[in-house]
Write an enzyme that holds these catalytic residues in place. Sequence first.
Site, PDB file in Angstrom:
ATOM      1  N   ASP A   1      51.695  26.752  26.168  1.00  0.00           N
ATOM      2  CA  ASP A   1      51.911  27.826  27.150  1.00  0.00           C
ATOM      3  C   ASP A   1      53.354  27.708  27.624  1.00  0.00           C
ATOM      4  OD1 ASP A   1      51.840  29.494  29.599  1.00  0.00           O
ATOM      5  OD2 ASP A   1      49.662  29.425  29.341  1.00  0.00           O
TER       6      ASP A   1
ATOM      7  N   ASN B   1      47.682  33.216  40.316  1.00  0.00           N
ATOM      8  CA  ASN B   1      46.828  32.650  39.265  1.00  0.00           C
ATOM      9  C   ASN B   1      45.618  31.925  39.834  1.00  0.00           C
ATOM     10  OD1 ASN B   1      49.750  31.462  37.446  1.00  0.00           O
ATOM     11  ND2 ASN B   1      48.802  33.488  37.373  1.00  0.00           N
ATOM     12  N   LEU B   2      45.721  31.431  41.061  1.00  0.00           N
ATOM     13  CA  LEU B   2      44.762  30.460  41.563  1.00  0.00           C
ATOM     14  C   LEU B   2      43.391  31.055  41.836  1.00  0.00           C
ATOM     15  CD1 LEU B   2      47.084  28.464  43.988  1.00  0.00           C
ATOM     16  CD2 LEU B   2      46.712  28.154  41.527  1.00  0.00           C
ATOM     17  N   GLN B   3      43.288  32.373  41.869  1.00  0.00           N
ATOM     18  CA  GLN B   3      42.009  33.038  42.079  1.00  0.00           C
ATOM     19  C   GLN B   3      41.067  32.827  40.893  1.00  0.00           C
ATOM     20  OE1 GLN B   3      42.110  35.990  39.977  1.00  0.00           O
ATOM     21  NE2 GLN B   3      40.670  37.477  40.828  1.00  0.00           N
ATOM     22  N   ARG B   4      41.595  32.419  39.737  1.00  0.00           N
ATOM     23  CA  ARG B   4      40.762  32.296  38.541  1.00  0.00           C
ATOM     24  C   ARG B   4      41.139  31.103  37.656  1.00  0.00           C
ATOM     25  NH1 ARG B   4      44.618  35.716  38.515  1.00  0.00           N
ATOM     26  NH2 ARG B   4      46.053  35.942  36.763  1.00  0.00           N
TER      27      ARG B   4
ATOM     28  N   LYS C   1      52.600  25.387  33.428  1.00  0.00           N
ATOM     29  CA  LYS C   1      51.143  25.298  33.342  1.00  0.00           C
ATOM     30  C   LYS C   1      50.697  24.144  32.453  1.00  0.00           C
ATOM     31  CE  LYS C   1      49.944  30.101  34.373  1.00  0.00           C
ATOM     32  NZ  LYS C   1      49.299  31.347  33.896  1.00  0.00           N
TER      33      LYS C   1
ATOM     34  N   ASP D   1      46.642  35.993  26.257  1.00  0.00           N
ATOM     35  CA  ASP D   1      46.445  37.198  27.058  1.00  0.00           C
ATOM     36  C   ASP D   1      47.185  38.393  26.479  1.00  0.00           C
ATOM     37  OD1 ASP D   1      49.065  36.548  27.562  1.00  0.00           O
ATOM     38  OD2 ASP D   1      48.861  36.432  29.739  1.00  0.00           O
TER      39      ASP D   1
ATOM     40  N   CYS E   1      39.555  41.691  10.534  1.00  0.00           N
ATOM     41  CA  CYS E   1      38.372  42.413  10.067  1.00  0.00           C
ATOM     42  C   CYS E   1      37.708  43.140  11.234  1.00  0.00           C
ATOM     43  CB  CYS E   1      37.385  41.451   9.426  1.00  0.00           C
ATOM     44  SG  CYS E   1      37.987  40.609   7.949  1.00  0.00           S
TER      45      CYS E   1
ATOM     46  N   CYS F   1      45.949  42.243  33.295  1.00  0.00           N
ATOM     47  CA  CYS F   1      45.252  42.021  34.559  1.00  0.00           C
ATOM     48  C   CYS F   1      46.180  42.158  35.754  1.00  0.00           C
ATOM     49  CB  CYS F   1      44.564  40.660  34.560  1.00  0.00           C
ATOM     50  SG  CYS F   1      45.681  39.245  34.578  1.00  0.00           S
TER      51      CYS F   1
END
Length: 270
Positions: free
Chosen positions: A63, A71-74, A87, A131, A174, A188
């Site tokens: 990363d 970011n900290l919400q998830r 990160k 992402d 595919c 997001c």
Amino acid sequence: MSLSLDADQLDRYSRHVIMDEVGPEGQKRLLEANALVVGAGGLGAPVIQYLAAAGVGTLGVVDDDVVERSNLQRQVIHGDADVGEPKVESAARYVDRLNPDIDVTTHETRLDEENARDLLAEYDLVVDCADNFRTRYVVNDAARIEGLPVVHGAIYKFEGQATTLVPGGPCYRCLFPEAPEPGTVPDCAATGVLGVLPGTVGCIQATEAIKLLIDAGEPLEGRVLFYDAMDMTFESVPYRRNPDCPVCGEDGIETIEGIDYSGGCRVDAD
């Protein structure tokens, strides 16, 4: 790593060891395994958390981003004290606190067509927590050439999907022959995402990765699992290998050099 589990490991992994489907041999396989997690964000956080807890002995984390407060919400492996830090470094510190058995190799870079094959060649398996479409196609193409399985996941607002791409089975192209046009699918940051959603999808990815590493159960090969958090429904949709796929078809590519991964990430068959 010795083939025997020491007393601390027998205690730590006891709930695995007593399972017929895992047992001491399966746990040894996990401890000797190495997996590359592409992305240490929403999906990567629960994947890293549960692979480390399960005892996957070497985790690579790639990363190029830093921790932001939004970011900290998830992204549950990062905390307020990590804001502004890479990160990969925050992830490594988290794993070190969680499980001393695990070696973390950090790759503070963006995986792309220039470095993908060198990065993937060091690992047994790839978990795609990217992402963006460009990285997903690069991961798919490089992994197929290297003969590595990929556990893919993606999220959007209240919805998620997961599938497992194994050598010999259908690949990501595919399922999605080319990426949507840039700007047609918002991220997001523009649309938001339910904080718990990547936890659900990331746990599915971690489950698939562990199953592959211990050779247990049926992976999501040729099936994409769709999850709708609003309706709390799961739907499994089958898909097939495309014999004319430019990556995994009969005349599939042998290198990713020269492929244009901008726009629709197309690969033109010869």
